[in-house]
Design a protein around this motif. Sequence first.
Motif, PDB file in Angstrom:
ATOM      1  N   PHE A  90     -10.826  28.267 -16.285  1.00 38.23           N
ATOM      2  CA  PHE A  90     -10.552  27.018 -16.679  1.00 38.23           C
ATOM      3  C   PHE A  90     -11.200  25.952 -17.493  1.00 38.23           C
ATOM      4  O   PHE A  90     -11.333  25.007 -17.321  1.00 38.23           O
ATOM      5  CB  PHE A  90      -9.922  26.376 -15.353  1.00 38.23           C
ATOM      6  CG  PHE A  90      -8.829  27.122 -14.706  1.00 38.23           C
ATOM      7  CD1 PHE A  90      -7.534  26.729 -14.946  1.00 38.23           C
ATOM      8  CD2 PHE A  90      -9.025  28.175 -13.692  1.00 38.23           C
ATOM      9  CE1 PHE A  90      -6.310  27.467 -14.499  1.00 38.23           C
ATOM     10  CE2 PHE A  90      -7.922  28.917 -13.114  1.00 38.23           C
ATOM     11  CZ  PHE A  90      -6.628  28.511 -13.684  1.00 38.23           C
ATOM     12  N   ALA A  91     -12.033  26.748 -18.561  1.00 40.92           N
ATOM     13  CA  ALA A  91     -12.838  25.423 -19.544  1.00 40.92           C
ATOM     14  C   ALA A  91     -12.006  25.795 -20.602  1.00 40.92           C
ATOM     15  O   ALA A  91     -10.916  26.469 -20.903  1.00 40.92           O
ATOM     16  CB  ALA A  91     -14.023  26.315 -19.490  1.00 40.92           C
ATOM     17  N   ASP A  92     -12.339  25.427 -21.710  1.00 43.48           N
ATOM     18  CA  ASP A  92     -11.941  25.193 -23.140  1.00 43.48           C
ATOM     19  C   ASP A  92     -12.587  25.934 -23.979  1.00 43.48           C
ATOM     20  O   ASP A  92     -13.520  25.709 -24.809  1.00 43.48           O
ATOM     21  CB  ASP A  92     -11.621  23.870 -23.447  1.00 43.48           C
ATOM     22  CG  ASP A  92     -10.614  23.885 -24.817  1.00 43.48           C
ATOM     23  OD1 ASP A  92     -10.016  24.719 -25.108  1.00 43.48           O
ATOM     24  OD2 ASP A  92     -10.587  22.785 -25.500  1.00 43.48           O
ATOM     25  N   PRO A  93     -12.617  27.672 -23.930  1.00 44.01           N
ATOM     26  CA  PRO A  93     -13.330  28.400 -24.765  1.00 44.01           C
ATOM     27  C   PRO A  93     -13.358  28.057 -26.436  1.00 44.01           C
ATOM     28  O   PRO A  93     -12.082  27.702 -26.814  1.00 44.01           O
ATOM     29  CB  PRO A  93     -12.739  29.896 -24.521  1.00 44.01           C
ATOM     30  CG  PRO A  93     -11.317  29.357 -24.204  1.00 44.01           C
ATOM     31  CD  PRO A  93     -11.201  28.135 -23.616  1.00 44.01           C
ATOM     32  N   GLY A  94     -14.533  28.106 -26.947  1.00 41.55           N
ATOM     33  CA  GLY A  94     -14.621  28.039 -28.086  1.00 41.55           C
ATOM     34  C   GLY A  94     -14.763  26.542 -28.877  1.00 41.55           C
ATOM     35  O   GLY A  94     -14.976  26.126 -30.194  1.00 41.55           O
ATOM     36  N   ALA A 273     -20.687  32.960 -18.175  1.00 40.54           N
ATOM     37  CA  ALA A 273     -20.469  33.802 -19.414  1.00 40.54           C
ATOM     38  C   ALA A 273     -18.834  33.564 -19.957  1.00 40.54           C
ATOM     39  O   ALA A 273     -18.978  33.723 -21.185  1.00 40.54           O
ATOM     40  CB  ALA A 273     -20.535  35.437 -18.920  1.00 40.54           C
ATOM     41  N   LEU A 274     -18.188  33.066 -19.316  1.00 38.88           N
ATOM     42  CA  LEU A 274     -16.832  32.719 -19.832  1.00 38.88           C
ATOM     43  C   LEU A 274     -16.376  31.342 -20.690  1.00 38.88           C
ATOM     44  O   LEU A 274     -15.632  31.250 -21.013  1.00 38.88           O
ATOM     45  CB  LEU A 274     -15.801  33.085 -18.853  1.00 38.88           C
ATOM     46  CG  LEU A 274     -15.802  34.388 -18.100  1.00 38.88           C
ATOM     47  CD1 LEU A 274     -14.758  34.437 -16.966  1.00 38.88           C
ATOM     48  CD2 LEU A 274     -15.546  35.570 -18.994  1.00 38.88           C
ATOM     49  N   SER A 275     -17.384  30.604 -20.224  1.00 37.47           N
ATOM     50  CA  SER A 275     -17.181  28.940 -20.573  1.00 37.47           C
ATOM     51  C   SER A 275     -17.932  28.456 -21.640  1.00 37.47           C
ATOM     52  O   SER A 275     -17.990  27.094 -21.852  1.00 37.47           O
ATOM     53  CB  SER A 275     -17.444  28.230 -19.081  1.00 37.47           C
ATOM     54  OG  SER A 275     -18.721  28.341 -18.783  1.00 37.47           O
ATOM     55  N   SER A 276     -18.093  29.240 -22.619  1.00 41.69           N
ATOM     56  CA  SER A 276     -18.786  28.772 -23.923  1.00 41.69           C
ATOM     57  C   SER A 276     -17.969  27.678 -24.499  1.00 41.69           C
ATOM     58  O   SER A 276     -16.681  28.170 -24.520  1.00 41.69           O
ATOM     59  CB  SER A 276     -19.195  29.948 -24.751  1.00 41.69           C
ATOM     60  OG  SER A 276     -19.776  29.440 -26.142  1.00 41.69           O
ATOM     61  N   PRO A 277     -18.371  26.893 -25.207  1.00 39.51           N
ATOM     62  CA  PRO A 277     -19.680  26.301 -25.287  1.00 39.51           C
ATOM     63  C   PRO A 277     -20.500  25.501 -24.139  1.00 39.51           C
ATOM     64  O   PRO A 277     -19.595  25.173 -23.284  1.00 39.51           O
ATOM     65  CB  PRO A 277     -19.694  25.397 -26.564  1.00 39.51           C
ATOM     66  CG  PRO A 277     -18.418  24.794 -26.760  1.00 39.51           C
ATOM     67  CD  PRO A 277     -17.593  26.090 -26.011  1.00 39.51           C
ATOM     68  N   THR A 286     -24.104  29.721 -27.275  1.00 42.24           N
ATOM     69  CA  THR A 286     -24.401  30.988 -26.422  1.00 42.24           C
ATOM     70  C   THR A 286     -25.262  30.643 -25.277  1.00 42.24           C
ATOM     71  O   THR A 286     -25.812  29.709 -25.307  1.00 42.24           O
ATOM     72  CB  THR A 286     -24.844  32.135 -27.282  1.00 42.24           C
ATOM     73  OG1 THR A 286     -26.185  31.637 -27.708  1.00 42.24           O
ATOM     74  CG2 THR A 286     -24.093  32.348 -28.463  1.00 42.24           C
ATOM     75  N   LEU A 287     -25.329  31.553 -24.325  1.00 37.27           N
ATOM     76  CA  LEU A 287     -26.265  31.568 -23.184  1.00 37.27           C
ATOM     77  C   LEU A 287     -27.717  31.748 -23.566  1.00 37.27           C
ATOM     78  O   LEU A 287     -28.634  30.971 -23.137  1.00 37.27           O
ATOM     79  CB  LEU A 287     -25.910  32.512 -22.098  1.00 37.27           C
ATOM     80  CG  LEU A 287     -24.772  32.323 -21.147  1.00 37.27           C
ATOM     81  CD1 LEU A 287     -24.316  33.369 -20.518  1.00 37.27           C
ATOM     82  CD2 LEU A 287     -24.831  30.754 -20.513  1.00 37.27           C
ATOM     83  N   SER A 288     -27.984  32.613 -24.829  1.00 42.57           N
ATOM     84  CA  SER A 288     -29.201  32.684 -25.259  1.00 42.57           C
ATOM     85  C   SER A 288     -29.660  31.259 -25.743  1.00 42.57           C
ATOM     86  O   SER A 288     -30.800  31.209 -25.579  1.00 42.57           O
ATOM     87  CB  SER A 288     -29.155  33.630 -26.349  1.00 42.57           C
ATOM     88  OG  SER A 288     -28.986  35.024 -25.873  1.00 42.57           O
ATOM     89  N   GLU A 289     -28.742  30.517 -26.498  1.00 38.77           N
ATOM     90  CA  GLU A 289     -29.364  29.383 -27.133  1.00 38.77           C
ATOM     91  C   GLU A 289     -29.710  28.397 -25.747  1.00 38.77           C
ATOM     92  O   GLU A 289     -30.764  27.510 -25.958  1.00 38.77           O
ATOM     93  CB  GLU A 289     -28.072  28.704 -27.721  1.00 38.77           C
ATOM     94  CG  GLU A 289     -27.843  29.377 -29.297  1.00 38.77           C
ATOM     95  CD  GLU A 289     -26.945  28.879 -29.817  1.00 38.77           C
ATOM     96  OE1 GLU A 289     -26.576  27.562 -29.683  1.00 38.77           O
ATOM     97  OE2 GLU A 289     -26.138  29.625 -30.759  1.00 38.77           O
TER      98      GLU A 289
END
Length: 346
Positions: A90-94, A273-277, A286-289
């Motif tokens: 329930f985030a807004d991916p991308g 992991a699903l909710s980027s950014p 990304t989570l790496s960032e």
Amino acid sequence: MCRGNQILLIFILFSSFTACEVDPPIKEQLPSNDIRFVVPPGWPNPQYDFSSNPLTKNGFILGRQLFYDTKLSHDNTISCGSCHQASAAFADPGNSVSKGINGLAGNRNSPSLFNLNWQTNFMWDGGINHIEVQPLAPISNPVEMDENLKTLVNKLQSDASYRKLFNNAFGTETVTSQLLLKALAQFMGMLESYNSKYDLYARGEISFTTAEMNGLTLFQQKCNTCHTTPLFTNLQYLNNGLDSFFTDGGRAEITGFASDSGKFKVPSLRNVALSSPYMHDGRFQTLSEVLDHYVSGIKNSSTLSAQLTGGIPLSVQEKQDILAFLNTLTDHTFVNDKRFHDPFKN
């Protein structure tokens, strides 16, 4: 739901009844009849427990229908589900910031929606103080749904299918803003996430890989102060060193205190992991960032969280292990639960 300057909102009750044409029937059957709120073992008591808004199957059905209905926006193009997608927890991916009616962009990232009953304040700045009032913010925000509550009530009242749904849920065909908001609270309050791989591990049902176990140990040492289990947030407002000067004052825009400048609610890391950014403005893709930011990107300011002074040292391997652990927080049972999916598509 994301927005710019946010203010505390109160209930404004409207009630109306108008003649209408017959609308197409609305699907009412859930994939499962199991509509009950669960407090997982070892979790704290929720702040909102439906005691003043008894949870029912029909109330949930109505709330779900409202959540995904574009009628809630001024031009009938945007729903709550437009910016809060089930597949992304329930985030807004991308999308760094979401777009509302007429393609207008807000200035904050749409956060994930789950385990809301444990929260006392909502939004990145905590400007809303009750789950039943929360939807008023995006509904009325001119760059989100831009709808007047009285107009919305009239739209729903003129819809025969909604009159039936309100009657099924609350025993009356008269649509009011209070009942509308209670129905939405029943749906949103049922968005619970507690069956990730981490949860299975914590319950002793499975084992972690070496990398996941190492990541958990590092997380407990370096991250758990703010992202406290089991919610993976301490629900506080903190400045995590994104900026030295603030174009968005965050919590200070609600409290008026300079000491709150640049502070935003600590988000839960469940399903991260699903909710980027990521971050309140979606600046990291990304989570790496995100981890790189905490290692070497912290910017000093007078309100910086003390535990972030100097950053969080992590080796390349440690970052990989933490990423492995963060992936265990994905709750596939939750995101694939068809009870929470768009009824207009099912």
